[in-house]
Design an enzyme around this catalytic site. Structure first.
Site, PDB file in Angstrom:
ATOM      1  N   LYS A 102       2.280  -6.419  -5.620  1.00 49.09           N
ATOM      2  CA  LYS A 102       0.652  -6.719  -6.415  1.00 49.09           C
ATOM      3  C   LYS A 102       1.535  -6.836  -8.005  1.00 49.09           C
ATOM      4  O   LYS A 102       2.251  -6.082  -7.963  1.00 49.09           O
ATOM      5  CB  LYS A 102      -0.141  -5.595  -5.629  1.00 49.09           C
ATOM      6  CG  LYS A 102       0.036  -5.421  -4.130  1.00 49.09           C
ATOM      7  CD  LYS A 102      -0.760  -6.329  -4.000  1.00 49.09           C
ATOM      8  CE  LYS A 102      -1.074  -6.483  -1.828  1.00 49.09           C
ATOM      9  NZ  LYS A 102      -1.442  -7.394  -0.752  1.00 49.09           N
TER      10      LYS A 102
HETATM   11  C1  LIG Z   1      -1.711  -6.100  -0.181  1.00 48.96           C
HETATM   12  C2  LIG Z   1      -3.035  -6.456   0.633  1.00 48.96           C
HETATM   13  C3  LIG Z   1      -3.800  -5.027   1.492  1.00 48.96           C
HETATM   14  C4  LIG Z   1      -3.743  -3.986   1.677  1.00 48.96           C
HETATM   15  O1  LIG Z   1      -2.192  -3.450   0.832  1.00 48.96           O
HETATM   16  P1  LIG Z   1      -1.599  -2.552   1.429  1.00 48.96           P
HETATM   17  O2  LIG Z   1      -1.368  -1.915   0.298  1.00 48.96           O
HETATM   18  O3  LIG Z   1       0.322  -3.651   2.140  1.00 48.96           O
HETATM   19  O4  LIG Z   1      -1.701  -1.866   2.647  1.00 48.96           O
HETATM   20  C5  LIG Z   1      -5.492  -5.775   1.920  1.00 48.96           C
HETATM   21  N1  LIG Z   1      -6.051  -6.657   1.819  1.00 48.96           N
HETATM   22  C6  LIG Z   1      -5.813  -7.267   0.689  1.00 48.96           C
HETATM   23  C7  LIG Z   1      -6.179  -8.890   0.174  1.00 48.96           C
HETATM   24  C8  LIG Z   1      -3.869  -8.287   0.082  1.00 48.96           C
HETATM   25  O5  LIG Z   1      -3.397  -8.809  -0.357  1.00 48.96           O
END
Ligand SMILES: *Cc1c(COP(=O)(O)O)cnc(C)c1O
Length: 425
Positions: free
Chosen positions: A210
């Site tokens: 992210k």
């Molecule tokens: C990455 C992601 C999540 C979940 O995040 P994690 O930290 O990996 O649990 C939720 N929603 C979307 C759209 C994502 O891309």
């Protein structure tokens, strides 16, 4: 030296690849980890205080500082750090009183964590079509409302905001809460308001791919004090003992607190967000401008923008006339070395598309009874249930835009795109 005349020939057909300089991988915040993160982590270790609520000495909590700064940045009253984005969604849904017997509308295009969080609180995910912005189609949301609908999860996919005005107006008319999933668009906005501050609640991920990261982590945002108190009780099993709430409001949660070492990293990463956004947007705009002539003369369809200014710029998505053509373009771009890919194919398992959400579609649960066993729950799934989403995603090609692309990277990516688009359209 490149031979004159090879410039236009596709790498797929033996020409020289357009991208010659290595392109940085897509770990935007991760690649910027530096002295400040090191120092913050060392401060925690030196203080021996590894836990947010107490430790030796009188120092402050890194996690608490992170929450304060995050709430300020996002323009909300409260934020809460948790162990992952999935758990941020789960805690937010629990805070919104979503549970067994309830339905929650989720887009057909989102990481599987979104419906997984719904199932985790015992509710049934209801899958709705996306539109050509690749985010929830407000009309589709409206058509999926039932008396059981308890929440709508607005997922800002690939950096771009949902149409929050339209979704909030569905919410106001129906009385159904909106939870924003900002995992892929941290720092983005819609019409001048930060994503995660528009719906009743927001959920962010700090996982390594992210925009900003501490490896794994998540943030919940809200301006509703009761939602915040409930999310806090959910994330920390003992919070109900400390909570300043009437006894009848106390409920037990699960343990998904953020440790101080990660809070230290995340706090520094947040200070890098403005710089990341600026670098992402400059590069994204340069790629767009670089292909504008070819795109216009060839009639290339770009992903629709609900608010281009609010897009964080991590990707450029376009639609080709057919899935076959998209497949060809993706292959040709890969040969050119352009960081890119298809968004969907039937034979390539990918948890971003409902089509591949086998555990959801098959209603598989941990125990004998699950979200779908609630009396009267009659939500049905089928792999072809959102044909518009499959058509759009099947024709889509995305180009990844790193904030660390060099000027040469941008130039070569543009050259590769122009070469391939000119040949393929
Ligand atoms: C990455 C992601 C999540 C979940 O995040 P994690 O930290 O990996 O649990 C939720 N929603 C979307 C759209 C994502 O891309």
């Amino acid at each position: 030296m490149r031979a004159i005349g090879s410039r236009g020939q596709l790498a797929l057909e033996g020409g020289e690849p357009a991208v010659r300089q290595a392109v940085p991988p897509m770990y935007p915040g991760g690649l910027r980890i530096g002295r400040e993160e090191e120092e913050a982590v060392l401060q925690v270790l030196r203080s021996k205080r590894l836990f947010r609520y107490y430790g030796p000495g009188t120092g402050t909590s890194k996690v608490q500082e992170l929450e304060k700064a995050f709430a300020e940045y996002m323009g909300v009253g409260h934020s809460l750090a948790v162990a992952s984005g999935t758990l941020a969604l789960t805690a937010a849904l629990a805070a919104l009183e979503v549970g067994p017997g309830d339905e929650v509308i989720v887009p057909a295009y989102t990481w599987i964590s979104t419906p997984a969080a719904v199932a985790a609180v015992g509710a049934v995910p209801v899958i709705a079509e996306v539109d050509s912005s690749l985010t929830l189609d407000p009309a589709a949301v409206e058509s999926r409302l039932t008396p059981r609908t308890r929440a709508i999860v607005a997922v800002h996919m690939r950096g771009a905001p949902c149409h929050m005005d339209a979704l909030m107006s569905v919410s106001e008319r129906s009385g159904v809460a909106v939870l924003e999933d900002v995992a892929q668009a941290c720092g983005g906005s819609f019409r001048g308001r930060r994503l995660g501050s528009i719906g009743q609640m927001g959920a962010f991920s700090l996982q390594y791919t992210k925009a900003i990261t501490c490896g794994d982590g998540g943030m919940v945002t809200t301006s509703d004090r009761r939602c915040y108190d409930r999310a806090q009780m959910y994330h920390d099993v003992v919070a109900s003992q400390r909570a300043d709430l009437p006894p009848e409001e106390l409920v037990l949660g699960i343990g998904c607190r953020m440790p101080e070492l990660l809070g230290a990293v995340a706090g520094v990463q947040l200070t890098r967000l403005d710089g990341l956004l600026a670098d992402l947007r400059i590069r994204n705009a340069a790629v767009r401008a670089g292909i504008a002539d070819v795109a216009q003369s060839k009639g290339l369809e770009l992903r629709a923008a609900n608010d281009l200014d609010g897009d964080i710029g991590i990707a450029l998505v376009c639609f080709l006339p057919t899935a076959e053509r998209a497949g060809y373009v993706a292959k040709a771009l890969h040969a050119e070395g352009v960081p890119s890919g298809l968004l969907f194919s039937r034979d390539q398992p990918d948890y971003h598309i409902y089509y591949h959400w086998t555990p959801i579609l098959a209603k598989q649960t941990w125990s004998r009874l699950g979200p779908w066993s609630w009396p009267g729950a009659d939500v049905r799934y089928d792999r072809e249930m959102c044909p518009r989403t499959l058509d759009l995603l099947g024709r889509a090609v995305q180009v990844h835009v790193s904030p660390d692309l060099s000027a040469q990277n941008v130039e070569e990516i543009v050259e590769g795109l122009n070469k391939v688009l000119s040949a393929a359209l």
